[in-house]
Motif scaffolding. Structure first.
Motif, PDB file in Angstrom:
ATOM      1  N   PRO A  85       0.952  -1.257  -0.101  1.00 48.04           N
ATOM      2  CA  PRO A  85       0.162   0.120  -0.078  1.00 48.04           C
ATOM      3  C   PRO A  85       0.863   1.236   0.083  1.00 48.04           C
ATOM      4  O   PRO A  85       0.512   2.108  -0.567  1.00 48.04           O
ATOM      5  CB  PRO A  85      -0.863  -0.046   1.252  1.00 48.04           C
ATOM      6  CG  PRO A  85      -0.825  -1.613   1.871  1.00 48.04           C
ATOM      7  CD  PRO A  85       0.580  -2.138   1.107  1.00 48.04           C
ATOM      8  N   THR A  86       1.971   1.229   0.753  1.00 48.79           N
ATOM      9  CA  THR A  86       2.954   2.300   0.974  1.00 48.79           C
ATOM     10  C   THR A  86       4.273   2.008   1.381  1.00 48.79           C
ATOM     11  O   THR A  86       4.430   0.856   1.784  1.00 48.79           O
ATOM     12  CB  THR A  86       2.234   3.284   2.039  1.00 48.79           C
ATOM     13  OG1 THR A  86       3.221   4.530   2.101  1.00 48.79           O
ATOM     14  CG2 THR A  86       2.176   2.403   3.424  1.00 48.79           C
ATOM     15  N   THR A  87       5.303   2.726   1.020  1.00 47.17           N
ATOM     16  CA  THR A  87       6.576   2.406   1.576  1.00 47.17           C
ATOM     17  C   THR A  87       6.937   3.377   2.673  1.00 47.17           C
ATOM     18  O   THR A  87       8.029   3.324   3.208  1.00 47.17           O
ATOM     19  CB  THR A  87       7.738   2.619   0.458  1.00 47.17           C
ATOM     20  OG1 THR A  87       7.716   3.998   0.155  1.00 47.17           O
ATOM     21  CG2 THR A  87       7.431   1.541  -0.660  1.00 47.17           C
ATOM     22  N   GLU A  88       6.055   3.949   3.402  1.00 47.36           N
ATOM     23  CA  GLU A  88       6.094   4.723   4.377  1.00 47.36           C
ATOM     24  C   GLU A  88       5.697   3.755   5.834  1.00 47.36           C
ATOM     25  O   GLU A  88       5.104   2.814   5.995  1.00 47.36           O
ATOM     26  CB  GLU A  88       5.140   6.121   4.615  1.00 47.36           C
ATOM     27  CG  GLU A  88       5.780   6.722   3.205  1.00 47.36           C
ATOM     28  CD  GLU A  88       4.735   8.038   2.925  1.00 47.36           C
ATOM     29  OE1 GLU A  88       3.398   7.810   3.717  1.00 47.36           O
ATOM     30  OE2 GLU A  88       4.789   8.895   2.103  1.00 47.36           O
ATOM     31  N   TYR A  89       5.946   4.551   7.063  1.00 47.01           N
ATOM     32  CA  TYR A  89       5.504   3.898   8.058  1.00 47.01           C
ATOM     33  C   TYR A  89       5.767   2.438   8.350  1.00 47.01           C
ATOM     34  O   TYR A  89       7.063   2.052   8.149  1.00 47.01           O
ATOM     35  CB  TYR A  89       4.130   4.276   8.574  1.00 47.01           C
ATOM     36  CG  TYR A  89       3.587   4.235   9.923  1.00 47.01           C
ATOM     37  CD1 TYR A  89       4.366   5.043  10.996  1.00 47.01           C
ATOM     38  CD2 TYR A  89       2.680   3.372  10.371  1.00 47.01           C
ATOM     39  CE1 TYR A  89       3.890   4.776  12.270  1.00 47.01           C
ATOM     40  CE2 TYR A  89       2.252   3.344  11.929  1.00 47.01           C
ATOM     41  CZ  TYR A  89       2.874   3.989  12.577  1.00 47.01           C
ATOM     42  OH  TYR A  89       2.781   3.991  14.006  1.00 47.01           O
ATOM     43  N   ASP A 274       1.078   3.172  18.136  1.00 42.59           N
ATOM     44  CA  ASP A 274       2.254   4.169  19.343  1.00 42.59           C
ATOM     45  C   ASP A 274       2.067   5.570  18.910  1.00 42.59           C
ATOM     46  O   ASP A 274       2.159   6.377  20.029  1.00 42.59           O
ATOM     47  CB  ASP A 274       3.508   3.628  19.637  1.00 42.59           C
ATOM     48  CG  ASP A 274       4.194   3.350  18.204  1.00 42.59           C
ATOM     49  OD1 ASP A 274       3.636   3.425  16.922  1.00 42.59           O
ATOM     50  OD2 ASP A 274       5.382   3.189  18.110  1.00 42.59           O
ATOM     51  N   ALA A 275       1.930   5.979  17.682  1.00 40.79           N
ATOM     52  CA  ALA A 275       1.474   7.256  17.417  1.00 40.79           C
ATOM     53  C   ALA A 275       0.315   7.739  18.167  1.00 40.79           C
ATOM     54  O   ALA A 275       0.449   8.918  18.623  1.00 40.79           O
ATOM     55  CB  ALA A 275       1.484   7.460  15.826  1.00 40.79           C
ATOM     56  N   ASP A 276      -0.764   6.944  18.040  1.00 40.23           N
ATOM     57  CA  ASP A 276      -1.859   7.419  18.841  1.00 40.23           C
ATOM     58  C   ASP A 276      -1.546   7.602  20.139  1.00 40.23           C
ATOM     59  O   ASP A 276      -2.229   8.591  20.772  1.00 40.23           O
ATOM     60  CB  ASP A 276      -3.012   6.344  18.502  1.00 40.23           C
ATOM     61  CG  ASP A 276      -3.526   6.776  17.085  1.00 40.23           C
ATOM     62  OD1 ASP A 276      -3.075   7.385  16.220  1.00 40.23           O
ATOM     63  OD2 ASP A 276      -4.755   5.909  16.935  1.00 40.23           O
ATOM     64  N   ALA A 277      -0.738   6.548  20.827  1.00 41.00           N
ATOM     65  CA  ALA A 277      -0.657   6.820  22.307  1.00 41.00           C
ATOM     66  C   ALA A 277       0.185   8.051  22.683  1.00 41.00           C
ATOM     67  O   ALA A 277      -0.194   8.790  23.440  1.00 41.00           O
ATOM     68  CB  ALA A 277       0.008   5.357  22.569  1.00 41.00           C
ATOM     69  N   ILE A 298       0.249   0.131  27.120  1.00 42.07           N
ATOM     70  CA  ILE A 298       1.206  -0.526  26.188  1.00 42.07           C
ATOM     71  C   ILE A 298       0.747  -0.225  24.801  1.00 42.07           C
ATOM     72  O   ILE A 298      -0.589  -0.345  24.456  1.00 42.07           O
ATOM     73  CB  ILE A 298       1.014  -2.066  26.266  1.00 42.07           C
ATOM     74  CG1 ILE A 298       1.819  -2.456  27.658  1.00 42.07           C
ATOM     75  CG2 ILE A 298       1.874  -2.674  25.078  1.00 42.07           C
ATOM     76  CD1 ILE A 298       1.723  -3.886  28.022  1.00 42.07           C
ATOM     77  N   ALA A 299       1.720   0.451  24.097  1.00 38.75           N
ATOM     78  CA  ALA A 299       1.404   0.772  22.616  1.00 38.75           C
ATOM     79  C   ALA A 299       1.501  -0.622  21.685  1.00 38.75           C
ATOM     80  O   ALA A 299       2.246  -1.257  21.927  1.00 38.75           O
ATOM     81  CB  ALA A 299       2.109   1.930  22.110  1.00 38.75           C
ATOM     82  N   ALA A 308       8.981   8.927  22.704  1.00 36.75           N
ATOM     83  CA  ALA A 308       7.934   9.495  23.592  1.00 36.75           C
ATOM     84  C   ALA A 308       8.712  10.171  24.752  1.00 36.75           C
ATOM     85  O   ALA A 308       9.827   9.573  25.320  1.00 36.75           O
ATOM     86  CB  ALA A 308       6.725   8.776  23.954  1.00 36.75           C
ATOM     87  N   ASP A 309       8.225  11.567  25.148  1.00 35.71           N
ATOM     88  CA  ASP A 309       8.742  11.915  26.579  1.00 35.71           C
ATOM     89  C   ASP A 309       8.712  11.066  27.545  1.00 35.71           C
ATOM     90  O   ASP A 309       9.453  10.849  28.502  1.00 35.71           O
ATOM     91  CB  ASP A 309       8.283  13.141  26.877  1.00 35.71           C
ATOM     92  CG  ASP A 309       6.831  13.493  27.114  1.00 35.71           C
ATOM     93  OD1 ASP A 309       5.981  12.351  26.651  1.00 35.71           O
ATOM     94  OD2 ASP A 309       6.247  14.398  27.473  1.00 35.71           O
ATOM     95  N   LEU A 310       7.558  10.104  27.715  1.00 37.10           N
ATOM     96  CA  LEU A 310       7.242   9.001  28.571  1.00 37.10           C
ATOM     97  C   LEU A 310       7.384   7.929  27.681  1.00 37.10           C
ATOM     98  O   LEU A 310       6.702   7.633  27.092  1.00 37.10           O
ATOM     99  CB  LEU A 310       5.958   9.260  29.343  1.00 37.10           C
ATOM    100  CG  LEU A 310       5.562   7.983  30.188  1.00 37.10           C
ATOM    101  CD1 LEU A 310       6.499   8.063  31.554  1.00 37.10           C
ATOM    102  CD2 LEU A 310       4.217   7.969  30.579  1.00 37.10           C
ATOM    103  N   PRO A 311       8.811   7.196  27.738  1.00 37.55           N
ATOM    104  CA  PRO A 311       8.954   6.141  27.006  1.00 37.55           C
ATOM    105  C   PRO A 311       7.974   5.021  26.786  1.00 37.55           C
ATOM    106  O   PRO A 311       7.585   4.581  28.143  1.00 37.55           O
ATOM    107  CB  PRO A 311      10.469   5.685  27.229  1.00 37.55           C
ATOM    108  CG  PRO A 311      11.012   6.832  27.694  1.00 37.55           C
ATOM    109  CD  PRO A 311       9.909   7.512  28.373  1.00 37.55           C
ATOM    110  N   LEU A 312       7.361   4.664  25.954  1.00 38.17           N
ATOM    111  CA  LEU A 312       6.045   3.578  25.864  1.00 38.17           C
ATOM    112  C   LEU A 312       6.681   2.268  25.877  1.00 38.17           C
ATOM    113  O   LEU A 312       7.254   1.676  24.909  1.00 38.17           O
ATOM    114  CB  LEU A 312       5.148   3.962  24.587  1.00 38.17           C
ATOM    115  CG  LEU A 312       4.666   5.348  24.617  1.00 38.17           C
ATOM    116  CD1 LEU A 312       4.205   5.622  23.383  1.00 38.17           C
ATOM    117  CD2 LEU A 312       3.807   5.566  25.784  1.00 38.17           C
TER     118      LEU A 312
END
Length: 366
Positions: A85-89, A274-277, A298-299, A308-312
């Motif tokens: 679908p994509t080469t991103e993410y 995890d981006a949503d988290a 948990i992401a 993240a500033d708070l590592p997930l």
């Protein structure tokens, strides 16, 4: 001038007799024929015992007059087509894994992008085949990660080897017989539930964005909750009424989690992705919900969770390994191995849980 079928067969036999072994793609180019037409001719000749077909190559039968068969061709000159679908993410690592495996074998990877557009999967696959691809790695844009009845039949009708990547098909569907390699997302979700349960949480919520991954996450989550005897938690409202926009998804998920924590019904949550988290946690904190004290998180994906500033804490599908394994399986189907797999394969690769701060039990040195 187009050759009659008998003339084509005679010419194929002549070339294979002279050289012992030829790749189908090379033979088609030399004869000025389409690869599809030549494969049909080769199948006919093989059925008559006049040649042998060996995963992308045509070989003069052992015991027949003529030169000794050449060694099975290497991957040099082979082209592997890959439709994603994509080469991103998520798919950046899948493609990277496939590319490294293909190039390490001396072959070349070509890419087609569907961008999740209707009918574009098939169009891209046909384009890659028409430009010389010897086999296909396919990630069709099936909304639930698998085809609905009557969907995707074209993938099972290809004459070239096909391996599904991060997709599967229900039993009985024609596509179910294809080789496949995928992340076991259900197992990943279940591991997250088990980890949270091990920390003492009995009421664990699941907040997922709609994607082909979501159904497997829900299945793994539900199975683990039942197996561990955990308290049932009301499903996210997004499950029955998908979000209309990202802003709507974040707002409704935020309300769902805040209400669950305030009512004492939720003490932990698995959030995809995890981006949503990373977006949700500051909003939760602004509403007075402390992470991980009030809500362990948990992401799922681990693309950016450690940043993240708070590592997930995150479940990390091994996307690179999925791409590499799929490419190696396809190459074996094309004869690039000492002993290719005789039976079709369904390979599930297990994700890894990476423990950080957000679940309240950071690993030493994480």
């Amino acid at each position: 001038m187009r050759l009659h079928v008998d003339q084509r067969h005679e010419r194929v036999l002549q070339l294979v007799r002279e050289r012992g072994s030829l790749r189908v793609a090379e033979l088609a180019e030399e004869l000025g024929m389409s690869a599809v037409t030549l494969r049909r001719d080769v199948e006919t000749l093989a059925a008559q015992g006049l040649v042998e077909r060996l995963h992308g190559a045509v070989v003069w039968p052992s015991g027949s007059s003529g030169p000794a068969p050449a060694a099975v061709p290497s991957a040099e000159g082979l082209v592997v087509g890959m439709v994603v679908p994509t080469t991103e993410y998520y798919y950046a690592d899948v493609v990277r894994g496939a590319r490294e495996a293909v190039e390490a074998a001396g072959a070349r990877l070509t890419i087609g992008l569907s961008r999740y557009l209707p009918d574009e999967d098939e169009a891209q696959a046909r384009r890659l085949l028409s430009t010389g691809a010897d086999g296909l790695l396919l990630t069709p844009s099936w909304e639930r990660g698998h085809p609905e009845p009557g969907e995707g039949l074209w993938a099972a009708e290809q004459e070239t080897p096909v391996v599904l990547v991060e997709r599967w098909a229900p039993l009985g569907h024609p596509v179910a017989g294809l080789d496949r390699v995928r992340s076991d997302h259900a197992h990943g979700a279940a591991e997250a539930v088990a980890h949270l349960a091990g920390l003492g949480h009995r009421s664990i919520a699941l907040a997922v964005q709609e994607s082909p991954t979501a159904p497997r996450l829900r299945a793994g989550y539900a199975a683990a909750v039942a197996a561990l005897g955990l308290s049932p938690v009301a499903a996210s409202p997004l499950q029955d009424a998908p979000s209309r926009s990202e802003a709507d998804r974040f707002e409704r998920t935020l309300e769902y989690l805040c209400e669950g924590v305030a009512g004492g019904d939720v003490t932990a949550a698995i959030v995809h992705s995890d981006a949503d988290a990373i977006v949700l946690i500051p909003r939760l904190q602004a509403r007075g919900v402390r992470v991980p004290e009030d809500l362990a998180v948990i992401a799922y994906d681990d693309e950016v969770a450690s940043l993240a500033d708070l590592p997930l804490t995150a479940v990390a599908p091994d996307k690179h390994a999925v791409g590499a394994a799929a490419a190696k399986l396809l190459l074996s189907r094309l004869g690039v191995s000492d002993e290719g797999p005789a039976a079709r394969r369904h390979l599930d690769i297990l994700p890894t849980l990476r423990v950080r701060v957000s679940c309240g039990a950071a690993a030493a040195g994480a």
